[in-house]
Design a protein around this motif. Structure first.
Motif, PDB file in Angstrom:
ATOM      1  N   ILE A 153       0.819  -0.969   0.086  1.00  0.00           N
ATOM      2  CA  ILE A 153      -0.161  -0.248   0.216  1.00  0.00           C
ATOM      3  C   ILE A 153       1.117   1.443  -0.050  1.00  0.00           C
ATOM      4  O   ILE A 153       0.875   2.113  -0.897  1.00  0.00           O
ATOM      5  CB  ILE A 153      -0.933  -0.037   0.954  1.00  0.00           C
ATOM      6  CG1 ILE A 153      -2.406  -1.169   0.976  1.00  0.00           C
ATOM      7  CG2 ILE A 153      -1.608   1.265   1.026  1.00  0.00           C
ATOM      8  CD1 ILE A 153      -3.206  -1.218   2.365  1.00  0.00           C
ATOM      9  N   ILE A 154       1.815   1.056   0.961  1.00  0.00           N
ATOM     10  CA  ILE A 154       2.686   2.424   0.815  1.00  0.00           C
ATOM     11  C   ILE A 154       3.615   3.040  -0.659  1.00  0.00           C
ATOM     12  O   ILE A 154       3.713   4.148  -0.892  1.00  0.00           O
ATOM     13  CB  ILE A 154       3.849   2.558   1.845  1.00  0.00           C
ATOM     14  CG1 ILE A 154       3.117   2.232   3.334  1.00  0.00           C
ATOM     15  CG2 ILE A 154       4.947   3.145   1.777  1.00  0.00           C
ATOM     16  CD1 ILE A 154       4.296   1.817   4.993  1.00  0.00           C
ATOM     17  N   GLU A 155       3.274   1.771  -0.794  1.00  0.00           N
ATOM     18  CA  GLU A 155       4.186   2.199  -2.527  1.00  0.00           C
ATOM     19  C   GLU A 155       3.069   2.648  -3.375  1.00  0.00           C
ATOM     20  O   GLU A 155       3.791   3.156  -4.471  1.00  0.00           O
ATOM     21  CB  GLU A 155       4.853   0.687  -3.056  1.00  0.00           C
ATOM     22  CG  GLU A 155       5.535  -0.095  -2.568  1.00  0.00           C
ATOM     23  CD  GLU A 155       7.190   0.477  -3.047  1.00  0.00           C
ATOM     24  OE1 GLU A 155       7.272   1.051  -3.595  1.00  0.00           O
ATOM     25  OE2 GLU A 155       7.594   0.485  -1.502  1.00  0.00           O
ATOM     26  N   LYS A 156       2.353   3.075  -2.841  1.00  0.00           N
ATOM     27  CA  LYS A 156       1.149   3.833  -3.941  1.00  0.00           C
ATOM     28  C   LYS A 156       1.319   5.224  -3.583  1.00  0.00           C
ATOM     29  O   LYS A 156       0.647   5.704  -3.977  1.00  0.00           O
ATOM     30  CB  LYS A 156      -0.264   3.104  -4.123  1.00  0.00           C
ATOM     31  CG  LYS A 156      -0.074   1.851  -4.502  1.00  0.00           C
ATOM     32  CD  LYS A 156      -1.748   0.929  -3.714  1.00  0.00           C
ATOM     33  CE  LYS A 156      -1.871  -0.394  -4.256  1.00  0.00           C
ATOM     34  NZ  LYS A 156      -3.283  -0.792  -3.867  1.00  0.00           N
ATOM     35  N   ASP A 157       1.637   5.923  -2.432  1.00  0.00           N
ATOM     36  CA  ASP A 157       2.215   7.095  -1.755  1.00  0.00           C
ATOM     37  C   ASP A 157       2.782   7.667  -2.656  1.00  0.00           C
ATOM     38  O   ASP A 157       3.798   7.967  -3.472  1.00  0.00           O
ATOM     39  CB  ASP A 157       2.525   7.036  -0.369  1.00  0.00           C
ATOM     40  CG  ASP A 157       2.471   8.183   0.358  1.00  0.00           C
ATOM     41  OD1 ASP A 157       2.092   9.299   0.403  1.00  0.00           O
ATOM     42  OD2 ASP A 157       2.736   8.252   1.567  1.00  0.00           O
ATOM     43  N   PRO A 158       2.515   8.539  -2.795  1.00  0.00           N
ATOM     44  CA  PRO A 158       2.598   9.882  -3.764  1.00  0.00           C
ATOM     45  C   PRO A 158       4.757  10.124  -3.351  1.00  0.00           C
ATOM     46  O   PRO A 158       5.096  10.458  -3.773  1.00  0.00           O
ATOM     47  CB  PRO A 158       2.403  10.864  -3.956  1.00  0.00           C
ATOM     48  CG  PRO A 158       0.686  10.666  -3.814  1.00  0.00           C
ATOM     49  CD  PRO A 158       1.025   9.117  -2.961  1.00  0.00           C
ATOM     50  N   PHE A 159       4.330  10.285  -1.823  1.00  0.00           N
ATOM     51  CA  PHE A 159       5.243  11.106  -1.107  1.00  0.00           C
ATOM     52  C   PHE A 159       6.699   9.698  -1.868  1.00  0.00           C
ATOM     53  O   PHE A 159       7.557  10.120  -1.595  1.00  0.00           O
ATOM     54  CB  PHE A 159       4.694  11.284   0.506  1.00  0.00           C
ATOM     55  CG  PHE A 159       4.042  12.177   0.657  1.00  0.00           C
ATOM     56  CD1 PHE A 159       4.399  13.061  -0.531  1.00  0.00           C
ATOM     57  CD2 PHE A 159       4.221  12.313   2.145  1.00  0.00           C
ATOM     58  CE1 PHE A 159       3.661  14.419  -0.322  1.00  0.00           C
ATOM     59  CE2 PHE A 159       3.705  13.349   2.202  1.00  0.00           C
ATOM     60  CZ  PHE A 159       3.336  14.846   1.273  1.00  0.00           C
ATOM     61  N   LYS A 160       6.064   8.816  -1.440  1.00  0.00           N
ATOM     62  CA  LYS A 160       7.128   7.433  -1.471  1.00  0.00           C
ATOM     63  C   LYS A 160       7.228   7.259  -2.934  1.00  0.00           C
ATOM     64  O   LYS A 160       8.733   6.988  -3.390  1.00  0.00           O
ATOM     65  CB  LYS A 160       6.626   6.415  -1.368  1.00  0.00           C
ATOM     66  CG  LYS A 160       7.387   4.786  -1.740  1.00  0.00           C
ATOM     67  CD  LYS A 160       8.406   4.482  -0.359  1.00  0.00           C
ATOM     68  CE  LYS A 160       8.943   3.463  -0.556  1.00  0.00           C
ATOM     69  NZ  LYS A 160       9.481   3.203   0.556  1.00  0.00           N
ATOM     70  N   GLN A 161       6.316   7.351  -4.393  1.00  0.00           N
ATOM     71  CA  GLN A 161       6.707   7.176  -5.536  1.00  0.00           C
ATOM     72  C   GLN A 161       7.602   8.290  -5.868  1.00  0.00           C
ATOM     73  O   GLN A 161       8.749   8.051  -6.620  1.00  0.00           O
ATOM     74  CB  GLN A 161       5.267   7.352  -6.372  1.00  0.00           C
ATOM     75  CG  GLN A 161       4.391   6.122  -5.792  1.00  0.00           C
ATOM     76  CD  GLN A 161       3.386   5.798  -6.917  1.00  0.00           C
ATOM     77  OE1 GLN A 161       2.793   7.033  -6.950  1.00  0.00           O
ATOM     78  NE2 GLN A 161       3.003   5.039  -6.640  1.00  0.00           N
ATOM     79  N   ASN A 162       7.873   9.360  -5.481  1.00  0.00           N
ATOM     80  CA  ASN A 162       8.693  10.496  -6.154  1.00  0.00           C
ATOM     81  C   ASN A 162      10.045  10.427  -4.747  1.00  0.00           C
ATOM     82  O   ASN A 162       9.900  12.034  -5.031  1.00  0.00           O
ATOM     83  CB  ASN A 162       7.548  11.643  -5.564  1.00  0.00           C
ATOM     84  CG  ASN A 162       7.097  11.828  -7.436  1.00  0.00           C
ATOM     85  OD1 ASN A 162       7.225  11.838  -7.912  1.00  0.00           O
ATOM     86  ND2 ASN A 162       5.063  11.547  -6.598  1.00  0.00           N
TER      87      ASN A 162
END
Length: 97
Positions: A62-71
């Motif tokens: 789920i965290i992998e989908k967070d824009p903060f994580k993705q960027n």
């Protein structure tokens, strides 16, 4: 139950560029029943998320989908814990109920 501790590794102006997308991500997870509470730290160095998903691997996906994580804007520390005592309002979290 999990505590997700986000720590920003970018300046706030970069964080703010993705804040609306991050909020949309949070809203989706609340709708799916994956998150119980979230909010920013004071001072504003990151945030905290409380999650009740079934497993750490599910939460990490789920965290992998967070824009903060993705960027690459924040570091994520995931802590699993088992609530054994709560106030009456949060008794539904207690494993001993």
């Amino acid at each position: 139950m999990f505590i997700v501790n986000l720590t920003y590794k970018s300046k706030l102006d970069q964080i703010d560029q993705f804040l609306n997308a991050h909020i949309e991500f949070l809203n989706e997870q609340y709708e799916l029943g994956n998150f119980l509470a979230s909010g920013r730290k004071i001072p504003r160095t990151g945030g905290i998320i409380l999650s009740n998903v079934a497993s750490k691997s599910e939460l990490e996906a789920i965290i992998e989908k967070d824009p903060f994580k993705q960027n690459n804007l924040a570091n994520y520390e995931v802590t699993e814990f088992v609530p054994s005592k709560t106030c009456e309002e949060l008794e539904f979290l207690n494993e001993n109920r």
